[in-house]
Design a protein around this motif. Structure first.
Motif, mmCIF file in Angstrom:
data_model
loop_
_atom_site.group_PDB
_atom_site.id
_atom_site.type_symbol
_atom_site.label_atom_id
_atom_site.label_comp_id
_atom_site.label_asym_id
_atom_site.label_seq_id
_atom_site.Cartn_x
_atom_site.Cartn_y
_atom_site.Cartn_z
ATOM 1 N N VAL A 1 13.132 0.561 1.180
ATOM 2 C CA VAL A 1 12.107 -0.026 2.043
ATOM 3 C C VAL A 1 11.228 1.113 2.538
ATOM 4 O O VAL A 1 11.732 2.133 3.015
ATOM 5 C CB VAL A 1 12.747 -0.773 3.228
ATOM 6 N N GLY A 2 9.921 0.950 2.400
ATOM 7 C CA GLY A 2 9.004 2.024 2.780
ATOM 8 C C GLY A 2 7.887 1.544 3.691
ATOM 9 O O GLY A 2 7.924 0.447 4.238
ATOM 10 N N MET A 3 6.880 2.384 3.828
ATOM 11 C CA MET A 3 5.724 2.108 4.675
ATOM 12 C C MET A 3 6.145 1.723 6.093
ATOM 13 O O MET A 3 5.606 0.788 6.687
ATOM 14 C CB MET A 3 4.850 1.011 4.065
ATOM 15 N N MET A 4 7.122 2.467 6.629
ATOM 16 C CA MET A 4 7.618 2.179 7.971
ATOM 17 C C MET A 4 6.949 3.047 9.034
ATOM 18 O O MET A 4 7.211 2.871 10.225
ATOM 19 C CB MET A 4 9.130 2.379 8.010
ATOM 20 N N ALA B 1 1.944 9.850 -0.634
ATOM 21 C CA ALA B 1 3.361 9.524 -0.792
ATOM 22 C C ALA B 1 4.030 10.468 -1.784
ATOM 23 O O ALA B 1 3.419 10.918 -2.755
ATOM 24 C CB ALA B 1 3.518 8.078 -1.277
ATOM 25 N N SER B 2 5.297 10.763 -1.518
ATOM 26 C CA SER B 2 6.088 11.602 -2.414
ATOM 27 C C SER B 2 7.446 10.939 -2.633
ATOM 28 O O SER B 2 8.183 10.736 -1.658
ATOM 29 C CB SER B 2 6.265 13.001 -1.809
ATOM 30 N N PRO B 3 7.775 10.585 -3.870
ATOM 31 C CA PRO B 3 6.974 10.756 -5.091
ATOM 32 C C PRO B 3 5.784 9.815 -5.101
ATOM 33 O O PRO B 3 5.830 8.738 -4.494
ATOM 34 C CB PRO B 3 7.974 10.407 -6.202
ATOM 35 N N PRO B 4 4.721 10.193 -5.783
ATOM 36 C CA PRO B 4 3.519 9.350 -5.794
ATOM 37 C C PRO B 4 3.756 8.059 -6.563
ATOM 38 O O PRO B 4 4.490 8.043 -7.552
ATOM 39 C CB PRO B 4 2.474 10.229 -6.495
ATOM 40 N N VAL C 1 8.446 -2.738 -0.307
ATOM 41 C CA VAL C 1 9.620 -2.543 -1.148
ATOM 42 C C VAL C 1 9.176 -1.629 -2.283
ATOM 43 O O VAL C 1 8.112 -1.837 -2.878
ATOM 44 C CB VAL C 1 10.195 -3.884 -1.670
ATOM 45 N N GLU C 2 9.977 -0.614 -2.553
ATOM 46 C CA GLU C 2 9.603 0.406 -3.522
ATOM 47 C C GLU C 2 10.756 0.638 -4.486
ATOM 48 O O GLU C 2 11.925 0.495 -4.114
ATOM 49 C CB GLU C 2 9.224 1.708 -2.801
#
Length: 507
Positions: free
Chosen positions: A320-323, A42-45, A339-340
């Protein structure tokens, strides 16, 4: 790896429900392994990650293998009969960790739902990245009891509200120790619920999504609270970007109909447009951030215990991530999206403590205002909701308590009745005309007695334990209600409106 003793100036947080139920979740192992890989690239980590529904050691170790370089420290938390499913991963070492079980967590009779058996609670981690109190962050990862009916008809609403109360105390205590506090996870609640208001008010922490998106939906568009607002059904893009929908999105393959899922299994490319209406999408996953309380003042700013000028963490991004989908299976990585949030360390505004954000109220010197906001006193006052809100919680708790008392009487009565039936069957065996009848009487009485004993144990032991936990919860809420009434009496009706706004400020 961070330089020892050097505190970070930015913090990236990720929370994801992995949907990793053993034997139940589909293609579980490859999905969770891919979740680990995506965290690693992931970026940013990410700096701190909280996972829910990571039930098995196998999946945990698969994620650890992928993330070891980026997140070298991690803890799998053990709880309940089948485990709590909670994991915390960190860029920095753990100073302390514990699993705190919720006193109220479903009912064993609802075995088909499983909440009681998994032993839900709060995974706690004290993580050190620097020196002194400023060099510690306390992380609280949780998964609240699932709703099975819409509020206010959900029979587990009382349990979920009590769980929110419990985690809010942990977060508040962390802030009082002078530490940054993060509460994250699948809270199974709407942004307009009692549970949400309790966490926001009693911790003084902010809901990072509401900080940057104050106009976000308070539920799915089919919920009564959203229908009352008269807004159009959002598209999938709006539900994601404005409302922070992490669950039940039309973009998630596990929410597709059977036909589309079959097409995916056959290897076909299936896509849903972001412009598709998304009426059921909702936000169930949250990150709450609370800055340290306490400190003392000096000319030009505030200082910590070591005399170093203090800074505050400011919410600068939430998404919202990991999509993404699994590269070979083509399915979503979980039935939730993540959620990030990104926090940034900035100089503290003089006289204002805590996490900043767009919707944070401006400073004020009025007595009523200072009574409900975080302050720099060594003994900060808790933020409180209006006394009418606590009255609603007490009504909810007492209604549920009466229900459980009735259940207890019924279960104990069933146990006593079954004992009489069993004795009658054993006596009847003496006059049984042949062995077949005697066997049937013995078989029926044995099964009945087993059910009666089970009901007796649940009524006598479990419900008794639950009623005692409810009494504790009731006492704590009554105490908060009395405090709120004293504040309202001391500062007038203006305080009531300020307290109401305080309860809504993190929405």
């Amino acid at each position: 790896m961070p330089e020892p003793g050097l505190s970070p100036t930015t913090l990236r947080i990720v929370s994801l429900n992995c949907w990793g139920l053993k034997y139940i979740s589909k293609v579980r192992a490859p999905r969770l392994r891919e979740i680990g890989r995506q965290l690693a690239i992931a970026s940013p980590p990410p700096d701190i990650v909280g996972l829910q529904e990571c039930w098995t050691q196998e999946d945990y170790h698969a994620i650890r293998a992928e993330t070891a370089k980026v997140l070298p420290y991690a803890k799998f938390y053990h709880s309940g009969i089948f485990g709590g499913g909670l994991v915390i991963l960190s860029r920095w070492p753990f100073e302390e960790a514990s699993m705190v079980a919720y006193p109220l967590n479903g009912r064993p009779a609802a075995f088909y739902r499983g909440d009681w058996f998994v032993g839900k609670g709060v995974a706690c981690a004290r993580i050190r990245w620097g020196k002194g109190r400023r060099g510690v962050v306390e992380v609280f990862c949780t998964h609240l009891h699932a709703p099975y009916e819409p509020e206010p008809y959900d029979s587990y609403l009382c349990h979920r509200t009590a769980q929110a109360w419990h985690i809010s105390k942990l977060v508040q205590h962390a802030r009082e120790r002078g530490h940054l506090a993060l509460a994250l996870g699948d809270f199974n609640m709407r942004a307009s619920s009692l549970a949400h208001d309790l966490i926001a008010a009693h911790t003084g922490a902010v809901d990072v999504w509401s900080v940057l998106h104050p106009d976000a939906a308070l539920g799915s568009s089919v919920d009564a609270i959203e229908r009352a607002r008269g807004r159009p059904v959002p598209t999938a893009k709006v539900a994601r970007d404005r409302d922070g929908a992490t669950c039940d999105s039309v973009l998630n393959t596990w929410r597709w109909n059977k036909g589309n899922r079959q097409r995916l299994k056959r290897g076909e490319e299936v896509h849903v447009s972001e412009d598709e209406p998304d009426p059921k999408a909702k936000r169930l996953d949250y990150v709450f951030v609370g800055g340290p309380l306490g400190g003392r003042e000096k000319a030009g700013g505030s200082v910590d215990e070591d005399g170093v000028e203090e800074e505050d963490w400011t919410v600068v991004d939430a998404n919202v991530g990991m999509m993404m989908r699994h590269p070979s299976i083509k399915c979503s990585l979980s039935d939730h999206f993540s959620v990030e949030a990104t926090l940034e360390l900035r100089p503290r505004k003089q006289g204002v403590a805590g996490v900043e954000g767009k919707n944070q109220p401006s400073s004020s010197s009025s007595p009523a205002d200072s009574a409900i906001k975080p302050n720099t006193s060594p003994f900060p006052l808790p933020s409180l909701l209006p006394s009418t809100t606590y009255a609603s919680i007490l009504t909810l708790t007492r209604t549920y308590t009466e229900r459980e008392r009735r259940q207890r009487r019924l279960r104990l009565s069933h146990c006593a009745l079954q004992l009489l039936i069993t004795i009658s069957c054993l006596v009847a065996v003496w006059w049984a005309p042949h062995n077949g009848v005697a066997f049937a009487l013995m078989f029926v009485s044995s099964l009945g007695m087993a059910a009666g004993v089970l009901d007796g144990l649940m009524g006598g032991l479990f419900v008794g334990s639950e009623l005692r936990a409810l009494r504790e919860f009731d006492w704590e809420v009554r105490t908060a209600k009395e405090m709120a009434e004293r504040q309202e009496s001391a500062y007038g009706e203006g305080t009531r409106s300020l307290m109401t706004e305080s309860g809504k400020s993190a929405r």
